[in-house]
Enzyme design. Structure first.
Site, short mmCIF file in Angstrom:
data_model
loop_
_atom_site.label_atom_id
_atom_site.label_comp_id
_atom_site.label_asym_id
_atom_site.label_seq_id
_atom_site.Cartn_x
_atom_site.Cartn_y
_atom_site.Cartn_z
N LYS A 200 0.84 -1.20 0.00
CA LYS A 200 0.00 0.00 0.00
C LYS A 200 0.88 1.25 0.00
O LYS A 200 0.67 2.18 -0.76
CB LYS A 200 -0.91 -0.04 1.23
CG LYS A 200 -1.83 1.13 1.35
CD LYS A 200 -2.74 0.99 2.55
CE LYS A 200 -3.43 2.32 2.82
NZ LYS A 200 -4.27 2.29 4.00
N GLU A 206 10.52 -4.83 4.23
CA GLU A 206 10.54 -6.24 3.82
C GLU A 206 10.20 -6.39 2.33
O GLU A 206 10.89 -7.07 1.57
CB GLU A 206 9.52 -7.04 4.64
CG GLU A 206 9.86 -7.20 6.10
CD GLU A 206 9.27 -6.09 6.97
OE1 GLU A 206 9.06 -4.96 6.46
OE2 GLU A 206 9.02 -6.37 8.16
N GLY A 260 -4.78 -1.72 5.19
CA GLY A 260 -4.02 -2.89 4.71
C GLY A 260 -4.68 -4.21 5.08
O GLY A 260 -4.84 -5.10 4.24
N ARG A 261 -5.11 -4.33 6.34
CA ARG A 261 -5.66 -5.62 6.78
C ARG A 261 -7.09 -5.85 6.31
O ARG A 261 -7.69 -6.88 6.62
CB ARG A 261 -5.53 -5.75 8.30
CG ARG A 261 -6.11 -4.60 9.10
CD ARG A 261 -5.66 -4.65 10.56
NE ARG A 261 -6.11 -3.51 11.33
CZ ARG A 261 -5.50 -2.33 11.37
NH1 ARG A 261 -4.39 -2.14 10.67
NH2 ARG A 261 -5.96 -1.34 12.11
N GLU A 346 -4.24 -6.29 15.31
CA GLU A 346 -3.70 -4.99 14.88
C GLU A 346 -4.79 -3.92 15.04
O GLU A 346 -4.48 -2.75 15.30
CB GLU A 346 -3.22 -5.07 13.42
CG GLU A 346 -2.33 -3.90 13.02
CD GLU A 346 -1.56 -4.14 11.71
OE1 GLU A 346 -0.44 -4.65 11.75
OE2 GLU A 346 -2.10 -3.82 10.65
N HIS A 377 -5.86 -32.79 18.79
CA HIS A 377 -4.72 -33.62 19.19
C HIS A 377 -3.52 -32.77 19.56
O HIS A 377 -2.39 -33.26 19.62
CB HIS A 377 -4.35 -34.57 18.04
CG HIS A 377 -5.49 -35.48 17.68
ND1 HIS A 377 -5.71 -36.69 18.30
CD2 HIS A 377 -6.52 -35.32 16.80
CE1 HIS A 377 -6.80 -37.25 17.81
NE2 HIS A 377 -7.31 -36.43 16.89
N LYS A 489 9.73 -0.34 13.67
CA LYS A 489 10.31 -0.04 12.35
C LYS A 489 11.41 1.00 12.49
O LYS A 489 12.46 0.92 11.84
CB LYS A 489 9.24 0.49 11.39
CG LYS A 489 8.17 -0.52 11.03
CD LYS A 489 7.17 0.09 10.04
CE LYS A 489 5.95 -0.78 9.85
NZ LYS A 489 4.88 -0.16 9.10
O1 F6P Z 1 3.40 -2.64 9.73
C1 F6P Z 1 2.06 -2.98 9.64
C2 F6P Z 1 1.54 -2.69 8.28
O2 F6P Z 1 1.44 -1.33 8.08
C3 F6P Z 1 0.20 -3.38 8.07
O3 F6P Z 1 -0.85 -2.68 8.59
C4 F6P Z 1 0.19 -3.55 6.60
O4 F6P Z 1 -0.77 -4.48 6.22
C5 F6P Z 1 1.60 -3.98 6.34
O5 F6P Z 1 2.36 -3.22 7.25
C6 F6P Z 1 2.11 -3.82 4.95
O6 F6P Z 1 2.10 -2.51 4.53
P1 F6P Z 1 2.27 -2.12 3.01
O7 F6P Z 1 1.14 -2.71 2.26
O8 F6P Z 1 2.24 -0.63 3.00
O9 F6P Z 1 3.59 -2.66 2.52
#
Ligand code: F6P
Length: 519
Positions: A200, A206, A260-261, A346, A377, A489
């Site tokens: 987003k 990452e 995002g979520r 979150e 189990h 972060k």
């Molecule tokens: O760090 C959490 C977060 O902001 C989430 O809310 C989001 O889904 C994820 O990182 C990924 O963010 P992006 O889509 O901006 O890479």
């Protein structure tokens, strides 16, 4: 229209619930069932192909009535309307919350219609083989590069809808762990693989690291001009995407009013459209929309997400239950819990209320779980005989997809047997040996759905989205921001620089600098 900001503990209903709790806490569900033949049907809801039995809860008619009063007093109805009407209810980020607009086909924002059409055209070209790679071959593999909401939703849905999949193999790479990246791409053929970079913000460490590594790997064989045939992106940050080198044609826009979520309904779901075809993706959205209509319109006493949320608040804030377990009796839903953990924790892991004041009551529940029967189990011992109260959601489908009756009967028998055993226990039946005694009286909801389809899956996910929203409204917190993930972060920038330079003088904590020196 304003977003209400009511402290739930100051309501009349809360006071009454506290008093009522002192009467209910010792009451056994076994007794409630034996005293009321109609209990099962009284505390059940039927909607579309969903049947929700919440009778195995530690509630009476009075509990429910007081919880419904709480919903009224915190102005839940106004809060729901504010969300659907596009009020900026995500106040700390000054944004509206519009994921429900992405699936309202009768009234789609025009930018969303255009983008859905683009997703359709693109996914159909990839699936049909008309989209060619740089050597003229069709695509066989799709890799989604993203994390959090840009990974968990599509990954969960692709797994859940595996039965509906086409020939494309879809993989997900999320962790900045380079080994994860290599394990995902090492056997891929560059000529036939398509990468979807989903972020987003397009600033996430990452995702950008993984995307750069994968692009470098791709360029190990292909040329820069070939990138356009193998890399597409989904983002709100169009400038950063084009700086990364993605062709303008290959950018699928996203909007800042989609969290995002809650974004799998947006172009974040492009990998889903590729995996199962656009029509199934659209059905998923339509199923979610039907749940939206139910949530917005049904009276609270018949409203599935509202009832589930109220029960959860009852256990969280009165019984002081710290966690909730979810057990889907379908291996297809093996990734549902991880997905909902982000959605729920979150969103509702907050300790400041909507007026900006620290909170002195419990908010977000810890959510965990795994598929049944496997979970039986593994950790069910603790739910049956441990010291903690753990309300559980059991999710099951009446029909299996391949139609093996023998398996399906056994699967459902186990599901129902667990809820029955958790309720009844053996306490009353004269078992002498303490080690073998089960007290029972452990609460469960059973969500029984006719069949796992894109549509019913969409409804199920939306059900939990709305449940968590209702809880956030009651707890007077902002469910749609996530400031709690920012600090880590920022700190990671410092630890990365110390690891790279071997210079720890700027690390203030001796434990952390000791760890860095060990490398
Ligand atoms: O760090 C959490 C977060 O902001 C989430 O809310 C989001 O889904 C994820 O990182 C990924 O963010 P992006 O889509 O901006 O890479």
């Amino acid at each position: 229209m304003a977003f209400p900001k009511v402290n739930p503990t100051k309501t009349e209903a809360w006071k009454l619930l506290s008093k009522h709790f002192s009467e209910m806490k010792e009451v056994k569900m076994q007794t409630l069932f034996s005293e009321d033949n109609l209990r099962a049907s009284t505390f059940s809801l039927t909607w579309n192909d969903f049947f929700v039995d919440y009778s195995k809860n530690r509630i009476s008619a009075e509990t429910l009535q007081l919880l419904l009063q709480l919903a009224e007093e915190v102005k839940l109805k106004e809060a729901i309307e504010a969300q659907f009407e596009g009020v900026s209810i995500n106040e700390t980020e000054d944004r509206a919350v519009g994921h429900t607009q992405l699936r309202n086909f009768k009234n789609l924002p025009s930018a969303v219609s255009v983008t859905l059409q683009k997703m359709k055209t693109f996914s159909e070209a990839v699936i049909s083989g008309n989209w060619k790679g740089y050597t003229g071959k069709s695509i066989t593999h799709v890799v989604n590069i993203g994390i959090g909401g840009s990974d968990l939703g599509p990954d969960m849905v692709c797994e859940a809808l595996r039965y509906y999949k086409n020939h494309l193999e879809v993989r997900f790479v999320s962790n900045v762990d380079g080994d994860h990246v290599m394990e995902t791409i090492k056997d891929l053929d560059r000529e036939t693989t398509l990468f979807i970079i989903v972020s987003k913000t397009f600033t996430t460490q990452e995702t950008l690291t993984n995307a750069e590594t994968i692009r470098a790997w791709f360029l190990g064989q292909a040329a820069k001009d070939d990138v356009a045939k193998h890399f597409v992106a989904v983002s709100t940050n169009l400038e950063a995407v084009s700086n990364f080198g993605i062709d303008a044609e290959n950018i699928f826009p996203m909007w800042d009013w989609v969290g995002g979520r809650f974004s799998l309904w947006s172009p974040v779901g492009l990998s889903i459209a590729c995996a199962v075809g656009y029509q199934h993706f659209e059905d998923l959205l339509k199923g979610a929309h039907e749940m939206d209509v139910h949530f917005r319109g049904a009276p609270f006493s018949e409203n599935i997400p509202v009832i589930l949320a109220l029960l959860s608040v009852w256990y969280n804030n009165f019984f002081e239950a710290e966690s909730e377990c979810m057990v889907p009796y379908s291996q297809y839903l093996s990734k549902l819990v991880a997905y909902l953990q982000q959605g729920i924790m979150e969103s509702n892991g907050k300790s400041v209320d909507r007026n900006g004041n620290p909170i002195d009551y419990q908010t977000g529940t810890i959510v965990w779980g795994s598929t049944g029967t496997n979970a039986q189990h593994a950790f069910f011992q603790l739910i049956h005989q441990g010291t903690k109260l753990i309300p559980c959601d059991f999710i099951a489908f009446s029909e299996s997809l391949y139609g093996n009756k023998d398996h399906q009967n056994k699967l459902l028998a186990n599901c129902f047997a667990q809820t029955e055993a958790l309720l009844q226990g053996t306490y009353e039946s004269g078992v002498e040996n303490n080690f073998k005694k089960f007290e029972g009286n452990r609460p469960t909801n059973t969500i029984l759905i006719e069949k796992l389809t894109p549509k019913s899956l969409g409804s199920l996910i939306a059900m939990y989205e709305h449940k968590l929203f209702v809880q956030g409204v009651i707890w007077n917190i902002f469910s749609y921001d996530q400031w709690g993930v920012e600090l880590g972060k920022i700190v990671a920038k410092g630890t990365l620089s110390a690891i790279e330079t071997k210079e720890v003088s700027k690390i203030s904590n001796s434990s952390t600098s000791q760890l860095i020196k060990k490398l």
